[in-house]
Design a protein around this motif. Structure first.
Motif, PDB file in Angstrom:
ATOM      1  N   ASN A 134      38.127  19.677 -22.101  1.00 31.56           N
ATOM      2  CA  ASN A 134      37.488  20.319 -21.016  1.00 31.56           C
ATOM      3  C   ASN A 134      38.536  21.098 -19.967  1.00 31.56           C
ATOM      4  N   TRP A 135      39.831  21.099 -20.156  1.00 36.14           N
ATOM      5  CA  TRP A 135      40.672  21.872 -19.558  1.00 36.14           C
ATOM      6  C   TRP A 135      40.880  23.208 -20.007  1.00 36.14           C
ATOM      7  N   LYS A 136      41.001  24.213 -19.180  1.00 35.15           N
ATOM      8  CA  LYS A 136      41.062  25.639 -19.848  1.00 35.15           C
ATOM      9  C   LYS A 136      42.142  26.461 -18.672  1.00 35.15           C
ATOM     10  N   LEU A 137      43.029  27.165 -19.387  1.00 35.27           N
ATOM     11  CA  LEU A 137      43.857  27.962 -18.635  1.00 35.27           C
ATOM     12  C   LEU A 137      43.228  29.059 -17.988  1.00 35.27           C
ATOM     13  N   ILE A 138      43.037  29.509 -16.542  1.00 36.90           N
ATOM     14  CA  ILE A 138      42.451  30.619 -16.168  1.00 36.90           C
ATOM     15  C   ILE A 138      43.283  32.000 -16.111  1.00 36.90           C
ATOM     16  N   PHE A 139      44.408  31.671 -15.414  1.00 34.46           N
ATOM     17  CA  PHE A 139      45.500  32.721 -15.430  1.00 34.46           C
ATOM     18  C   PHE A 139      46.889  32.054 -15.477  1.00 34.46           C
ATOM     19  N   SER A 140      47.889  32.711 -15.845  1.00 34.78           N
ATOM     20  CA  SER A 140      49.505  32.362 -15.622  1.00 34.78           C
ATOM     21  C   SER A 140      50.243  33.582 -15.149  1.00 34.78           C
ATOM     22  N   ASN A 141      50.848  33.652 -14.111  1.00 39.60           N
ATOM     23  CA  ASN A 141      51.848  34.707 -13.723  1.00 39.60           C
ATOM     24  C   ASN A 141      53.249  34.418 -13.588  1.00 39.60           C
ATOM     25  N   ASP A 142      54.062  35.202 -14.080  1.00 40.57           N
ATOM     26  CA  ASP A 142      55.345  34.837 -13.948  1.00 40.57           C
ATOM     27  C   ASP A 142      55.909  36.131 -13.180  1.00 40.57           C
ATOM     28  N   PHE A 143      55.191  36.982 -12.814  1.00 44.45           N
ATOM     29  CA  PHE A 143      55.375  38.379 -11.957  1.00 44.45           C
ATOM     30  C   PHE A 143      56.674  39.161 -12.704  1.00 44.45           C
ATOM     31  N   GLU A 144      56.940  39.314 -13.808  1.00 48.04           N
ATOM     32  CA  GLU A 144      57.753  40.123 -14.439  1.00 48.04           C
ATOM     33  C   GLU A 144      56.920  41.274 -14.748  1.00 48.04           C
ATOM     34  N   LYS A 145      57.740  42.422 -15.102  1.00 51.10           N
ATOM     35  CA  LYS A 145      57.284  43.591 -15.392  1.00 51.10           C
ATOM     36  C   LYS A 145      56.590  43.213 -17.009  1.00 51.10           C
ATOM     37  N   PRO A 146      55.568  44.200 -17.191  1.00 46.57           N
ATOM     38  CA  PRO A 146      55.008  45.424 -16.134  1.00 46.57           C
ATOM     39  C   PRO A 146      53.980  44.843 -15.458  1.00 46.57           C
ATOM     40  N   ASN A 147      53.365  43.615 -15.368  1.00 43.01           N
ATOM     41  CA  ASN A 147      52.246  43.121 -14.725  1.00 43.01           C
ATOM     42  C   ASN A 147      52.610  43.027 -13.121  1.00 43.01           C
ATOM     43  N   MET A 148      53.946  42.696 -12.904  1.00 40.83           N
ATOM     44  CA  MET A 148      54.278  42.538 -11.384  1.00 40.83           C
ATOM     45  C   MET A 148      53.537  41.697 -10.618  1.00 40.83           C
ATOM     46  N   TRP A 149      52.416  42.152  -9.792  1.00 39.15           N
ATOM     47  CA  TRP A 149      51.873  41.120  -9.173  1.00 39.15           C
ATOM     48  C   TRP A 149      50.871  40.160  -9.573  1.00 39.15           C
ATOM     49  N   GLY A 150      50.544  40.421 -11.027  1.00 38.41           N
ATOM     50  CA  GLY A 150      49.587  39.776 -11.747  1.00 38.41           C
ATOM     51  C   GLY A 150      48.274  39.737 -11.578  1.00 38.41           C
ATOM     52  N   ASN A 151      47.690  38.503 -11.017  1.00 36.90           N
ATOM     53  CA  ASN A 151      46.320  38.290 -10.489  1.00 36.90           C
ATOM     54  C   ASN A 151      46.230  38.048  -9.163  1.00 36.90           C
ATOM     55  N   PHE A 152      47.489  38.558  -8.364  1.00 36.50           N
ATOM     56  CA  PHE A 152      47.755  38.432  -6.927  1.00 36.50           C
ATOM     57  C   PHE A 152      47.959  39.766  -6.524  1.00 36.50           C
ATOM     58  N   ARG A 153      47.533  39.978  -5.268  1.00 35.12           N
ATOM     59  CA  ARG A 153      47.876  41.410  -4.530  1.00 35.12           C
ATOM     60  C   ARG A 153      48.865  40.880  -3.018  1.00 35.12           C
ATOM     61  N   SER A 154      49.356  41.797  -2.526  1.00 40.23           N
ATOM     62  CA  SER A 154      49.982  41.415  -1.308  1.00 40.23           C
ATOM     63  C   SER A 154      48.927  41.407  -0.108  1.00 40.23           C
ATOM     64  N   GLY A 155      49.220  40.666   0.817  1.00 37.19           N
ATOM     65  CA  GLY A 155      48.368  40.641   1.666  1.00 37.19           C
ATOM     66  C   GLY A 155      49.066  41.323   3.078  1.00 37.19           C
ATOM     67  N   GLY A 156      50.202  41.860   3.078  1.00 39.61           N
ATOM     68  CA  GLY A 156      50.660  42.455   4.325  1.00 39.61           C
ATOM     69  C   GLY A 156      52.137  42.774   3.946  1.00 39.61           C
ATOM     70  N   LYS A 157      53.066  43.245   4.700  1.00 41.57           N
ATOM     71  CA  LYS A 157      54.209  44.155   4.597  1.00 41.57           C
ATOM     72  C   LYS A 157      55.287  42.890   4.440  1.00 41.57           C
ATOM     73  N   TYR A 158      54.934  41.541   4.734  1.00 43.41           N
ATOM     74  CA  TYR A 158      56.029  40.484   4.536  1.00 43.41           C
ATOM     75  C   TYR A 158      55.484  39.713   3.314  1.00 43.41           C
ATOM     76  N   ALA A 159      54.771  40.151   2.461  1.00 40.09           N
ATOM     77  CA  ALA A 159      54.675  39.585   1.358  1.00 40.09           C
ATOM     78  C   ALA A 159      55.186  40.629   0.103  1.00 40.09           C
ATOM     79  N   LYS A 160      56.267  40.266  -0.641  1.00 41.12           N
ATOM     80  CA  LYS A 160      56.895  41.562  -1.378  1.00 41.12           C
ATOM     81  C   LYS A 160      57.319  40.955  -2.869  1.00 41.12           C
ATOM     82  N   HIS A 161      57.183  41.849  -3.864  1.00 39.26           N
ATOM     83  CA  HIS A 161      57.375  41.335  -5.058  1.00 39.26           C
ATOM     84  C   HIS A 161      59.185  41.741  -5.270  1.00 39.26           C
TER      85      HIS A 161
END
Length: 298
Positions: A134-161
């Protein structure tokens, strides 16, 4: 019985015993739910559980029981409306001898019979990892190139890749959130379809190199909530060990009326030196048993 959302397995069973894992997720009326495990061969009650205190929570117990026996698991709802789906996305699961027996959409009671009375003196089986279907992986992000932000986005100038292996748990990239200036220090996920899940698991690594303010939080919001809800906070001098990577696992219950959700990491401090690096974010969901999830489409 311990309250947990992480499947565990007892490895200390004696010869002639074998483990059984029983998982219950309660609905909005946990005090109505009880269960027993009956040994048919000896006509005795081996285990029992409930009633429970907390709604929409996962309770799990792993115990050693006599091997070579036939068992009857019975779960009862005192109000005769089951634990899914009128008042929450409750479910139960019984892991025995490599097989999982599950459900939740019933009336007064539901039951399963497994094993057999053969009188054989079994040796304790070699423990194997819990493998709930019953367990399922929805997404996994390591923030490496080329995906960078992956399944996330920045919410302002103080959140940076950030690309620097000194500030990454794996590889050479992570997301940095700095001091919390309202909406300027956020990393926000894409919308997650949670219509088939009873619970989300958020697993991530973090490191703080400087913390002069409060800390950071994990928040979530669904299509049924008007505001962001703070699920967990990690505070300076309480939870945070500077310059050390720490692993966090959090579980977010999903109500039966909710179809979509987002998560976010938020800097709470107001000091410009507050730095938190987030890496290796994994979001999984525990799927509702098929007989339960299909009832939402009826």
């Amino acid at each position: 019985v311990k309250e947990t959302s992480n499947p565990t397995l007892t490895t200390g069973c004696n010869p002639g015993e074998q483990p059984i894992t029983i998982t219950i997720k309660t609905d909005r009326f946990p005090d109505e739910t009880t269960w027993i495990l009956e040994n048919i061969c000896t006509d005795t009650i081996e285990l029992n559980g409930g009633p429970y205190e907390k709604k929409n929570r996962v309770y799990e117990t792993t115990e050693c029981i006599p091997a070579g026996q036939e068992y009857h698991f019975i779960i009862v709802d005192a109000y005769a409306d089951g634990i899914c789906c009128d008042h929450g996305r409750g479910y139960y699961g019984v892991l025995f001898d490599g097989e999982t027996y599950s459900g939740g959409d019933f009336f007064h009671e539901d039951s399963h019979t497994f094993g057999f009375c053969d009188g054989t003196d079994f040796d304790t089986p070699t423990p194997t990892p819990y493998n709930s279907p019953n367990w399922k992986l929805i997404f996994s992000n390591d923030f490496e190139k080329p995906n960078m932000w992956g399944n996330f986005r920045s919410g302002g100038k103080y959140a940076k890749h950030v690309t620097d292996e000194d500030y990454a748990w794996s590889g050479e990239a992570s997301i940095m959130i700095q001091h919390g200036q309202r909406k300027k220090s956020l990393m926000i996920s894409d919308e997650i379809d949670v219509s088939e899940y009873a619970e989300l698991e958020v697993r991530f690594m973090f490191m703080s190199t400087k913390m002069r303010g409060r800390g950071f939080s994990l928040d979530y919001k669904t299509d049924m909530s008007a505001r962001w809800i703070t699920h967990g906070e990690w505070l300076k001098n309480v939870d945070i060990v500077e310059n050390e990577w720490q692993e966090i696992v959090e579980h977010i219950p999903i109500e039966y009326t909710e179809n979509f959700a987002r998560i976010r990491f938020r800097g709470m401090g107001k000091n410009k030196h507050d730095l938190v690096f987030i890496d290796d974010v994994k979001v999984s969901g525990i799927l509702l048993p098929s007989d339960i999830s299909s009832s939402f489409d009826e």
